[in-house]
Design a protein around this motif. Structure first.
Motif, PDB file in Angstrom:
ATOM      1  N   GLN A  76      16.390  26.967 -73.255  1.00 29.85           N
ATOM      2  CA  GLN A  76      17.111  26.455 -72.137  1.00 29.85           C
ATOM      3  C   GLN A  76      17.550  27.628 -71.273  1.00 29.85           C
ATOM      4  OE1 GLN A  76      21.037  24.831 -73.103  1.00 29.85           O
ATOM      5  NE2 GLN A  76      21.180  26.058 -74.937  1.00 29.85           N
ATOM      6  N   TRP A  77      18.302  27.356 -70.220  1.00 30.13           N
ATOM      7  CA  TRP A  77      18.710  28.433 -69.326  1.00 30.13           C
ATOM      8  C   TRP A  77      19.691  29.378 -70.008  1.00 30.13           C
ATOM      9  CZ3 TRP A  77      17.980  31.697 -65.726  1.00 30.13           C
ATOM     10  CH2 TRP A  77      19.042  32.394 -65.166  1.00 30.13           C
ATOM     11  N   ALA A 132      15.591  23.772 -61.826  1.00 25.42           N
ATOM     12  CA  ALA A 132      16.399  23.593 -63.036  1.00 25.42           C
ATOM     13  C   ALA A 132      16.363  22.121 -63.434  1.00 25.42           C
ATOM     14  CB  ALA A 132      17.835  24.032 -62.784  1.00 25.42           C
ATOM     15  N   MET A 162      20.026  33.036 -61.862  1.00 28.26           N
ATOM     16  CA  MET A 162      18.779  32.276 -61.616  1.00 28.26           C
ATOM     17  C   MET A 162      18.055  32.866 -60.412  1.00 28.26           C
ATOM     18  SD  MET A 162      19.646  28.222 -62.116  1.00 28.26           S
ATOM     19  CE  MET A 162      20.396  27.599 -63.616  1.00 28.26           C
ATOM     20  N   ASP A 179      25.611  31.479 -63.125  1.00 30.87           N
ATOM     21  CA  ASP A 179      24.288  30.909 -63.429  1.00 30.87           C
ATOM     22  C   ASP A 179      23.390  30.984 -62.196  1.00 30.87           C
ATOM     23  OD1 ASP A 179      24.664  30.195 -66.114  1.00 30.87           O
ATOM     24  OD2 ASP A 179      25.621  28.301 -65.580  1.00 30.87           O
ATOM     25  N   VAL A 225      18.262  19.243 -65.046  1.00 31.57           N
ATOM     26  CA  VAL A 225      19.701  19.034 -65.218  1.00 31.57           C
ATOM     27  C   VAL A 225      19.978  17.648 -65.794  1.00 31.57           C
ATOM     28  CG1 VAL A 225      21.923  19.034 -63.997  1.00 31.57           C
ATOM     29  CG2 VAL A 225      20.090  20.518 -63.210  1.00 31.57           C
ATOM     30  N   LEU A 257      23.242  24.513 -56.983  1.00 36.14           N
ATOM     31  CA  LEU A 257      21.824  24.879 -57.148  1.00 36.14           C
ATOM     32  C   LEU A 257      21.128  24.836 -55.793  1.00 36.14           C
ATOM     33  CD1 LEU A 257      21.051  22.896 -60.439  1.00 36.14           C
ATOM     34  CD2 LEU A 257      21.065  25.385 -60.205  1.00 36.14           C
ATOM     35  N   GLY A 302      11.872  27.948 -64.480  1.00 36.73           N
ATOM     36  CA  GLY A 302      13.279  27.723 -64.780  1.00 36.73           C
ATOM     37  C   GLY A 302      13.416  27.131 -66.165  1.00 36.73           C
ATOM     38  N   ASP A 334      15.798  23.987 -68.833  1.00 35.67           N
ATOM     39  CA  ASP A 334      16.880  23.015 -69.024  1.00 35.67           C
ATOM     40  C   ASP A 334      18.191  23.728 -68.752  1.00 35.67           C
ATOM     41  OD1 ASP A 334      14.838  21.398 -70.126  1.00 35.67           O
ATOM     42  OD2 ASP A 334      16.278  20.467 -71.502  1.00 35.67           O
ATOM     43  N   TYR A 335      18.982  23.114 -67.893  1.00 35.15           N
ATOM     44  CA  TYR A 335      20.261  23.722 -67.520  1.00 35.15           C
ATOM     45  C   TYR A 335      21.356  22.743 -67.922  1.00 35.15           C
ATOM     46  CZ  TYR A 335      23.888  25.664 -64.459  1.00 35.15           C
ATOM     47  OH  TYR A 335      25.053  26.198 -63.968  1.00 35.15           O
ATOM     48  N   VAL A 382      14.131  31.879 -60.390  1.00 29.84           N
ATOM     49  CA  VAL A 382      14.080  30.487 -60.843  1.00 29.84           C
ATOM     50  C   VAL A 382      13.886  29.570 -59.634  1.00 29.84           C
ATOM     51  CG1 VAL A 382      15.543  28.621 -61.757  1.00 29.84           C
ATOM     52  CG2 VAL A 382      15.351  30.795 -62.989  1.00 29.84           C
TER      53      VAL A 382
END
Ligand code: GAL
Length: 638
Positions: free
Chosen positions: A339-340, A35, A27, A23, A37, A64, A7, A9-10, A32
């Motif tokens: 990042q994401w 994440a 993901m 998202d 966060v 998530l 995954g 950085d979200y 993924v």
């Protein structure tokens, strides 16, 4: 986790809520699993002093969780909100020239600031209390890349903390005076209160003061980590805590930091245009595995280009996969990216992401999906350990000392170390990085390049490798100084002098290649290793050793360049032909490459029952019965 982390950085605070559902959908499609966060969420979580807003983060984490994605929850302390720094400008860091840094980017705080600590602690406690029982919580992620932008802070508050640190180390000012050699240039201190951080000064600052300030600064950042970890352990016991390292990062002594994280994680951004990038990345992965003595996690890497070099090369097709597989092969239990979703505003909008500006119908998102699938198939490697038989000493004190002002020649410590590493990497020989004072008993070969600073105990420990019949290789500029930076008199090398059977009488680095036609010529050597001898030369006196190579020409003509006494080698230069030295050192040790006769540009690593073959070269290769395309990989199972 029984899967690899996959995954990145979200940062949902940069987007409206409609995007959040998308998202989670994307993901899931990409496989993924985790994440990260809230890394930079402080201002949104605490928009004004003591007013907390967690509702949006609840929503993010719940979404998530509903999507089956675990959360690496950051403590959000990496970028204090403007209101805090403006109310307390004394918390802002100060450079060595006395410039107080401003708000408007990130990491604008002194690690020694009491105000910062108070506010950060309150935030961390609030977060921990709110999310400790959330079923999605996988780990706590303290701050972010500690010291990334502010390695040393020279503020008055840091000065006071430095004095306390020195008091604890030396006890009396007399001991400090002795350690720092303050009889030189009239630097004697009457009390600890007179001691300053090594701020900008007319010329060379005291070497002991510089080194202790490096040590202190690394510890000050460790304190930032410890303070948060203590709260997390108290409020949220049982949840692992980490922070992300930055590979070969000069600012922090990661040997000390690594003992306090529950698992080691690393951020690594190799330059896709640098031919040495695969080797440097491999070394970085090996450093991480060594720091944690086992599996670790790749916490950040760019899916394609970064936005902070002069030229930001995109990763060509295959390279991101190869770098990811390389990390898994070298012990990573997870592959995360920065990042994401690519930002549409702010200073990192041109930095690549797993979901690029172009959305899901893009090369990078397709690669994101493919990598997720491939990593899912490697889940059985989670936790698999590896045993290297070669150890290379890596030592932050030596790094700091070697690169100080007023040294015999300016050397780059990582460059000297990586020259040795590269020779082993090329051969497919797995290497651990080790501490000179650590347990070295599992290594058949230990190499100490430019380990300039060695305590008596560390000298003895290294000498013990040779006296127990295992191979010890000592490179130039090793054991020159003790831990106070006092010279080891009588030919340097301290306790190593006896096992090596040599002394060093004088340093004589060659001229830079551009001026080597002058009275100080460039160097060459002959013998076991032949050809150019870059960067270093010196007058070596043999007491009891075999001379394997000698310098040719100039004032060093005929003098020893490579020597050996039993299993102890001394290498007094950086031979272009280091390969011959390494071949000779490895001979008869039983150290085996992962695959014999690796073609140039192919990396081979074993982990668990897998053999990873990575082709970094621009040509198709055949190895171990496999044809591998350029920037392609083969993963064979025993
Ligand atoms: C790292 C940092 C990330 C992001 C990334 C960009 O140093 O942790 O937040 O800035 O670099 O390459």
């Amino acid at each position: 986790m029984d899967r690899l982390w996959y995954g990145g950085d979200y940062n949902p605070e940069q987007w409206p809520r409609e995007v959040w559902d998308d998202d989670v959908r994307l993901m899931r499609r990409a496989g993924v699993t985790v994440a990260t966060v809230a890394v930079f969420s402080w201002a949104k979580l605490e928009p004004a002093d003591g007013e907390f807003d967690f509702e949006w983060l609840d929503d993010v984490i719940d979404r998530l969780h509903a999507g089956g994605i675990r959360v690496d929850l950051a403590t959000a302390t990496a970028s204090p909100p403007p209101w805090l720094a403006l109310a307390h400008p004394e918390m802002l860091p100060v450079t060595e020239d006395g410039v107080r840094l401003s708000v408007g980017s990130r990491q604008h705080y002194s690690p020694s600031s009491a105000v910062y600590r108070r506010y950060a602690d309150r935030l961390v406690r609030n977060l921990a209390e709110r999310y400790r029982d959330h079923p999605a919580l996988e780990a706590w992620h303290v701050n972010n890349e500690l010291a990334c932008h502010v390695q040393r802070d020279f503020s008055d508050e840091s000065a006071a903390a430095f004095r306390e640190w020195l008091r604890a180390r030396y006890g009396t000012v007399e001991a400090l005076n002795e350690a720092w050699g303050t009889q030189f240039w009239s630097q004697q201190y009457g009390s600890f209160d007179e001691v300053m951080p090594p701020r900008a000064a007319p010329t060379f600052r005291n070497p002991g003061q510089l080194l202790d300030f490096d040590r202190f600064s690394s510890d000050a950042w460790l304190q930032v980590y410890r303070a948060e970890k203590a709260i997390l352990n108290e409020v949220s016991p049982g949840v692992p805590v980490t922070t992300n390292f930055m590979g070969f990062f000069k600012g922090l002594d990661y040997w000390r930091h690594a003992t306090e994280v529950d698992f080691v994680t690393d951020d690594h951004y190799p330059d896709p245009a640098d031919p040495a990038a695969p080797m440097i990345a491999a070394a970085t992965r090996d450093l991480m595995r060594s720091l944690g003595d086992g599996p670790w996690l790749l916490m950040e890497q760019a899916p394609s280009a970064v936005n902070w070099r002069a030229r930001n090369a995109a990763k060509p097709a295959g390279m991101h996969r190869l770098l990811s597989l390389q990390a898994v092969a070298r012990g990573a239990d997870g592959i995360m990216q920065f990042q994401w979703r690519q930002s549409k505003a702010g200073a990192e909008k041109f930095h690549s992401a797993m979901v690029p500006h172009g959305g899901e119908d893009t090369r990078v998102y397709r690669e994101t999906v493919a990598l997720g699938e491939e990593l899912a198939g490697l889940a059985d490697l989670v936790g698999a350990r590896q045993d290297a038989r070669v150890g290379i000493v890596f030592d932050w004190d030596s790094w700091w000392a070697l690169e100080q002002e007023a040294t015999p020649s300016s050397l780059s410590y990582p460059q000297v170390v990586l020259r040795w590493y590269a020779e082993l990497w090329r051969r497919g020989v797995l290497v651990d990085f080790v501490r000179a004072e650590g347990d070295l008993s599992r290594y058949a070969v230990v190499i100490a390049p430019a380990t300039q600073v060695l305590s008596e105990a560390a000298q003895q420990n290294l000498a013990g490798v040779a006296s127990s019949g295992r191979r010890l290789v000592v490179g130039y500029q090793s054991a020159v100084l003790d831990e106070r930076l006092h010279v080891l008199l009588g030919g340097y090398l301290g306790a190593l002098r006896q096992v090596l059977g040599v002394r060093v009488e004088e340093f004589a680095p060659p001229a830079e290649p551009s001026v080597s036609g002058g009275p100080v010529p460039g160097l060459e050597i002959a013998g076991l290793a032949t050809g150019g001898a870059a960067e270093w030369g010196e007058v070596v006196r043999v007491d009891d050793a075999e001379v394997l190579s000698t310098f040719v020409g100039g004032m060093l003509d005929g003098l020893p360049a490579v020597t050996r006494r039993g299993t102890a080698w001394y290498v007094a230069t950086a031979p272009d032909d280091l390969a011959s030295v390494v071949d000779a050192v490895l001979e008869g040790t039983g150290v085996e490459p992962a695959v014999a006769d690796l073609p140039e540009g192919v990396e081979a690593v074993r982990r668990g029952d897998r053999l990873f073959l990575l082709n970094w070269s621009p040509a198709e290769v055949r190895v171990a019965g496999e044809s591998i395309a350029p920037l392609g990989a083969a993963i064979l199972r025993d």
